[in-house]
Design an enzyme around this catalytic site. Structure first.
Site, PDB file in Angstrom:
ATOM      1  N   GLN A 120       0.696  -1.191  -0.204  1.00  0.00           N
ATOM      2  CA  GLN A 120       0.017  -0.015   0.017  1.00  0.00           C
ATOM      3  C   GLN A 120       0.910   0.955   0.044  1.00  0.00           C
ATOM      4  O   GLN A 120       1.445   1.528   0.831  1.00  0.00           O
ATOM      5  CB  GLN A 120      -1.029  -0.022   1.286  1.00  0.00           C
ATOM      6  CG  GLN A 120      -1.922   1.133   1.307  1.00  0.00           C
ATOM      7  CD  GLN A 120      -2.419   1.093   2.656  1.00  0.00           C
ATOM      8  OE1 GLN A 120      -1.690   1.120   3.606  1.00  0.00           O
ATOM      9  NE2 GLN A 120      -3.887   1.166   2.733  1.00  0.00           N
ATOM     10  N   TYR A 122       0.705   4.654   0.260  1.00  0.00           N
ATOM     11  CA  TYR A 122      -0.116   5.718   0.414  1.00  0.00           C
ATOM     12  C   TYR A 122       0.563   6.825   1.459  1.00  0.00           C
ATOM     13  O   TYR A 122       0.755   7.584   0.955  1.00  0.00           O
ATOM     14  CB  TYR A 122      -1.549   5.187   1.350  1.00  0.00           C
ATOM     15  CG  TYR A 122      -2.436   4.595   0.790  1.00  0.00           C
ATOM     16  CD1 TYR A 122      -2.604   4.058  -0.686  1.00  0.00           C
ATOM     17  CD2 TYR A 122      -3.773   4.399   1.477  1.00  0.00           C
ATOM     18  CE1 TYR A 122      -3.680   3.637  -1.268  1.00  0.00           C
ATOM     19  CE2 TYR A 122      -4.818   3.768   0.729  1.00  0.00           C
ATOM     20  CZ  TYR A 122      -4.576   3.358  -0.445  1.00  0.00           C
ATOM     21  OH  TYR A 122      -5.836   2.741  -1.101  1.00  0.00           O
ATOM     22  N   SER A 123       1.248   6.448   2.506  1.00  0.00           N
ATOM     23  CA  SER A 123       1.658   7.213   3.405  1.00  0.00           C
ATOM     24  C   SER A 123       2.916   8.055   3.028  1.00  0.00           C
ATOM     25  O   SER A 123       3.501   7.249   2.274  1.00  0.00           O
ATOM     26  CB  SER A 123       1.989   6.486   4.806  1.00  0.00           C
ATOM     27  OG  SER A 123       0.791   6.153   5.448  1.00  0.00           O
ATOM     28  N   GLU A 239      -9.467  -2.055   5.543  1.00  0.00           N
ATOM     29  CA  GLU A 239      -8.243  -2.174   6.372  1.00  0.00           C
ATOM     30  C   GLU A 239      -8.724  -2.094   7.857  1.00  0.00           C
ATOM     31  O   GLU A 239      -8.392  -3.083   8.494  1.00  0.00           O
ATOM     32  CB  GLU A 239      -7.360  -1.147   5.969  1.00  0.00           C
ATOM     33  CG  GLU A 239      -6.056  -1.188   7.045  1.00  0.00           C
ATOM     34  CD  GLU A 239      -5.004  -0.323   6.759  1.00  0.00           C
ATOM     35  OE1 GLU A 239      -5.220   0.301   5.548  1.00  0.00           O
ATOM     36  OE2 GLU A 239      -4.075  -0.099   7.458  1.00  0.00           O
ATOM     37  N   GLU A 360      -6.428   9.018  18.058  1.00  0.00           N
ATOM     38  CA  GLU A 360      -6.545  10.428  18.020  1.00  0.00           C
ATOM     39  C   GLU A 360      -7.725  10.351  16.632  1.00  0.00           C
ATOM     40  O   GLU A 360      -8.837  11.271  16.933  1.00  0.00           O
ATOM     41  CB  GLU A 360      -5.779  11.467  18.079  1.00  0.00           C
ATOM     42  CG  GLU A 360      -4.864  11.221  19.199  1.00  0.00           C
ATOM     43  CD  GLU A 360      -3.856  10.255  19.293  1.00  0.00           C
ATOM     44  OE1 GLU A 360      -3.556   9.520  18.344  1.00  0.00           O
ATOM     45  OE2 GLU A 360      -3.228  10.130  20.370  1.00  0.00           O
TER      46      GLU A 360
HETATM   47  C1  LIG Z   1       1.998  -1.233  11.711  1.00  0.00           C
HETATM   48  C2  LIG Z   1       1.981  -0.270  10.712  1.00  0.00           C
HETATM   49  C3  LIG Z   1       1.943  -0.530   9.134  1.00  0.00           C
HETATM   50  C4  LIG Z   1       1.668   0.314   8.311  1.00  0.00           C
HETATM   51  N1  LIG Z   1       1.575  -0.296   6.904  1.00  0.00           N
HETATM   52  C5  LIG Z   1       1.469   1.156   6.131  1.00  0.00           C
HETATM   53  C6  LIG Z   1       1.374   0.597   4.432  1.00  0.00           C
HETATM   54  O1  LIG Z   1       1.828  -0.587   4.244  1.00  0.00           O
HETATM   55  N2  LIG Z   1       1.237   1.701   3.714  1.00  0.00           N
HETATM   56  C7  LIG Z   1       1.088   2.957   4.040  1.00  0.00           C
HETATM   57  O2  LIG Z   1       0.663   3.749   3.340  1.00  0.00           O
HETATM   58  N3  LIG Z   1       1.154   3.367   5.480  1.00  0.00           N
HETATM   59  C8  LIG Z   1       1.258   2.531   6.432  1.00  0.00           C
HETATM   60  N4  LIG Z   1       1.274   2.631   7.843  1.00  0.00           N
HETATM   61  C9  LIG Z   1       1.372   4.117   8.001  1.00  0.00           C
HETATM   62  C10 LIG Z   1      -0.041   4.638   9.000  1.00  0.00           C
HETATM   63  O3  LIG Z   1      -1.050   4.617   7.982  1.00  0.00           O
HETATM   64  C11 LIG Z   1       0.326   5.955   9.717  1.00  0.00           C
HETATM   65  O4  LIG Z   1       1.220   5.718  10.532  1.00  0.00           O
HETATM   66  C12 LIG Z   1      -1.017   6.605  10.094  1.00  0.00           C
HETATM   67  O5  LIG Z   1      -1.828   6.942   9.152  1.00  0.00           O
HETATM   68  C13 LIG Z   1      -0.389   7.755  11.000  1.00  0.00           C
HETATM   69  O6  LIG Z   1       0.390   8.597  10.255  1.00  0.00           O
HETATM   70  P1  LIG Z   1       1.736   9.088  10.650  1.00  0.00           P
HETATM   71  O7  LIG Z   1       2.500   8.067  11.365  1.00  0.00           O
HETATM   72  O8  LIG Z   1       2.374   9.888   9.464  1.00  0.00           O
HETATM   73  O9  LIG Z   1       1.456   9.994  12.308  1.00  0.00           O
HETATM   74  P2  LIG Z   1       0.890  11.480  12.009  1.00  0.00           P
HETATM   75  O10 LIG Z   1      -0.054  11.778  11.030  1.00  0.00           O
HETATM   76  O11 LIG Z   1       1.973  12.455  11.819  1.00  0.00           O
HETATM   77  O12 LIG Z   1       0.279  11.580  13.528  1.00  0.00           O
HETATM   78  C14 LIG Z   1       1.365  11.830  14.702  1.00  0.00           C
HETATM   79  C15 LIG Z   1       0.502  11.944  15.998  1.00  0.00           C
HETATM   80  O13 LIG Z   1      -0.322  13.189  15.687  1.00  0.00           O
HETATM   81  C16 LIG Z   1      -1.576  12.642  16.054  1.00  0.00           C
HETATM   82  N5  LIG Z   1      -2.548  13.426  15.181  1.00  0.00           N
HETATM   83  C17 LIG Z   1      -2.486  13.782  13.898  1.00  0.00           C
HETATM   84  N6  LIG Z   1      -3.390  14.615  13.268  1.00  0.00           N
HETATM   85  C18 LIG Z   1      -4.104  14.758  14.357  1.00  0.00           C
HETATM   86  C19 LIG Z   1      -5.319  15.464  14.609  1.00  0.00           C
HETATM   87  N7  LIG Z   1      -5.975  16.229  13.440  1.00  0.00           N
HETATM   88  N8  LIG Z   1      -5.863  15.669  15.817  1.00  0.00           N
HETATM   89  C20 LIG Z   1      -5.424  14.778  16.998  1.00  0.00           C
HETATM   90  N9  LIG Z   1      -4.301  14.106  16.685  1.00  0.00           N
HETATM   91  C21 LIG Z   1      -3.622  14.147  15.425  1.00  0.00           C
HETATM   92  C22 LIG Z   1      -1.754  11.261  15.534  1.00  0.00           C
HETATM   93  O14 LIG Z   1      -2.881  10.503  16.236  1.00  0.00           O
HETATM   94  C23 LIG Z   1      -0.324  10.706  16.088  1.00  0.00           C
HETATM   95  O15 LIG Z   1      -0.544  10.367  17.397  1.00  0.00           O
HETATM   96  C24 LIG Z   1       1.659   1.832   8.750  1.00  0.00           C
HETATM   97  C25 LIG Z   1       1.771   2.111  10.214  1.00  0.00           C
HETATM   98  C26 LIG Z   1       1.858   1.092  10.981  1.00  0.00           C
HETATM   99  C27 LIG Z   1       1.900   1.725  12.416  1.00  0.00           C
END
Ligand SMILES: Cc1cc2nc3c(=O)[nH]c(=O)nc-3n(C[C@H](O)[C@H](O)[C@H](O)COP(=O)(O)OP(=O)(O)OC[C@H]3O[C@@H](n4cnc5c(N)ncnc54)[C@H](O)[C@@H]3O)c2cc1C
Length: 393
Positions: A120, A122-123, A239, A360
């Site tokens: 995937q 995406y991120s 998912e 969150e």
């Molecule tokens: C085990 C695992 C597998 C994954 N596999 C994939 C994959 O295969 N492909 C892929 O594309 N992605 C993958 N991901 C990524 C996952 O989708 C992201 O970690 C997730 O969307 C959060 O994004 P971030 O890590 O950039 O955190 P951020 O968005 O930067 O957030 C950091 C912190 O800020 C908080 N926060 C952010 N915005 C807000 C808001 N508006 N209000 C309150 N709090 C907020 C969040 O809750 C979090 O605690 C995976 C993640 C994990 C942990």
């Protein structure tokens, strides 16, 4: 058999149990990806994965009940399920709903045959929770192909994957959700670089993926140009379903935590341990019951409320509390590899708080869409993406 099972469910459970009993000896006992994929193919040909996919896509054409029963029986047989959960549980069902007939014929059967792995894309480093803020660009090449450039991160299984489904920006001059498109990216294409990220568990399941002028053909487009956001949301819904309905498949059942203590009968006299175990057990039971309620709605073609996001929050919190309790009671042995059943779970579980939507963000969604609380300020909502100020500007 559960109280609400129909004759059809009971027959399917008997079929699944018999098949798994007969074939459990063939299940892989190591982490070899080739062996895991061969087993995925065996489960696919037995109809124990892709249970809900239409028959013409290689599936069984059955319902949610049978899909859940298959998961329960796989868990009960103590054999691994599909290795490529992203293909089987997320993109497979998304393609069934959203991809062209040619794409379904090309991509779906090899997933169930265990021949091709998906990831995937995406991120990104600056777009996780705010996924619509992605910056990876796709530009038309002039001959119908598209040229993709950018960086993805957290990409589970990219190191093994044959294909990735990439969410990219095709139009920066419209509001951020409107200019997004999904393309299938063959992961062995020139310009794709995968770099592993090592986790505290010692594994490197995630990766950074760099896309440098990767060319994809017109047949790689899934849906329409600019229509990627809606399909990406559909895939994220699958998912979350697979995570909240799949507590069983993830081996996060209350019994598993209770079993960890069977060698310590003296713990029965420790009310502190017993009450914590009771709380964990009741939370996991609540998630299972809520899953049954979701299933009952899905059977009637009713879309469950966004509150199902709380199942994932509760499941992960309870499982983490269970892991903490096991670690406290067993001491360092809980983490002693390779014999410990727990080392991997304890170090991996915290990551599940973010995967599939952070706690969150799920709570924000419930606050806004279920409780009717005031929405978060979204100042960039109707602003062309190219005019949204970036950090530091
Ligand atoms: C085990 C695992 C597998 C994954 N596999 C994939 C994959 O295969 N492909 C892929 O594309 N992605 C993958 N991901 C990524 C996952 O989708 C992201 O970690 C997730 O969307 C959060 O994004 P971030 O890590 O950039 O955190 P951020 O968005 O930067 O957030 C950091 C912190 O800020 C908080 N926060 C952010 N915005 C807000 C808001 N508006 N209000 C309150 N709090 C907020 C969040 O809750 C979090 O605690 C995976 C993640 C994990 C942990």
């Amino acid at each position: 058999m559960t109280a609400s099972e129909t004759t059809r469910d009971t027959n399917f459970r008997a079929y699944a149990r018999n098949w798994l009993t007969a074939h459990a000896v063939e299940a892989p006992t190591s982490d070899s990806v080739a062996d895991r994929m061969a087993w995925q193919g065996r489960l696919g040909s037995a109809g124990l994965i892709g249970v809900r996919w239409p028959v013409e896509d290689g599936g069984r054409g059955l319902g949610f009940d049978e899909a859940l029963i298959a998961n329960e029986e796989i868990e009960r047989a103590c054999v691994p399920g599909a290795f490529d959960v992203i293909g089987v549980e997320i993109f497979g069902p998304t393609f069934v709903q959203e991809a062209s007939a040619a794409q379904r014929a090309r991509y779906l059967p090899p997933i169930l045959r265990g021949e091709e792995i998906w990831c995937q894309l995406y991120s990104e480093p600056s777009a996780g929770s705010d996924l619509a803020g992605i910056r990876t660009r796709a530009r038309p090449s002039g001959d119908g192909s598209w040229i993709i450039s950018g960086q993805k991160v957290w990409t589970t299984n990219a190191q093994y994957a044959d294909f990735g489904l990439a969410l990219v920006r095709t139009d920066p001059d419209v509001p951020k959700h409107s200019g997004l498109t999904l393309f299938v990216v063959p992961m062995k294409s020139p310009g794709v670089t995968v770099r592993g990220l090592r986790q505290i568990s010692g594994e490197a399941e995630f990766n950074e993926v760099f896309l440098d002028d990767v060319v994809v053909g017109p047949d790689s487009l899934v849906g329409t140009i600019g229509g990627g956001w809606k399909i990406a949301l559909t895939s994220l819904m699958f998912e979350r379903f697979s995570m909240s309905l799949g507590g069983e498949g993830m081996a996060l059942r209350a019994e598993r935590f209770a079993r960890a203590f069977t060698d310590f009968p003296e713990l029965v006299d420790r009310p502190d341990v017993m009450s914590r175990l009771g709380e964990i057990g009741s939370d996991l039971l609540a998630v299972a019951l809520s899953g049954s309620r979701t299933l009952a709605l899905l059977r009637q073609d009713v879309m469950p409320s966004p509150s199902v996001g709380l199942d994932k929050v509760t499941l992960v919190r309870a499982a983490m509390a269970g892991g903490d309790l096991v670690a406290e009671v067993l001491g360092p042995d809980a983490l002693a590899e390779p014999d410990s059943d727990w080392a991997y779970s304890i170090s991996f579980l915290p990551g599940l708080r973010s995967a599939g939507g952070t706690e969150e963000i799920l709570k924000n969604t419930v606050g806004e869409r279920v409780l009717g609380l005031p929405p978060e300020p979204r100042l960039d909502k109707n602003v062309p993406f190219s005019q949204i100020p970036t950090g530091g500007s």
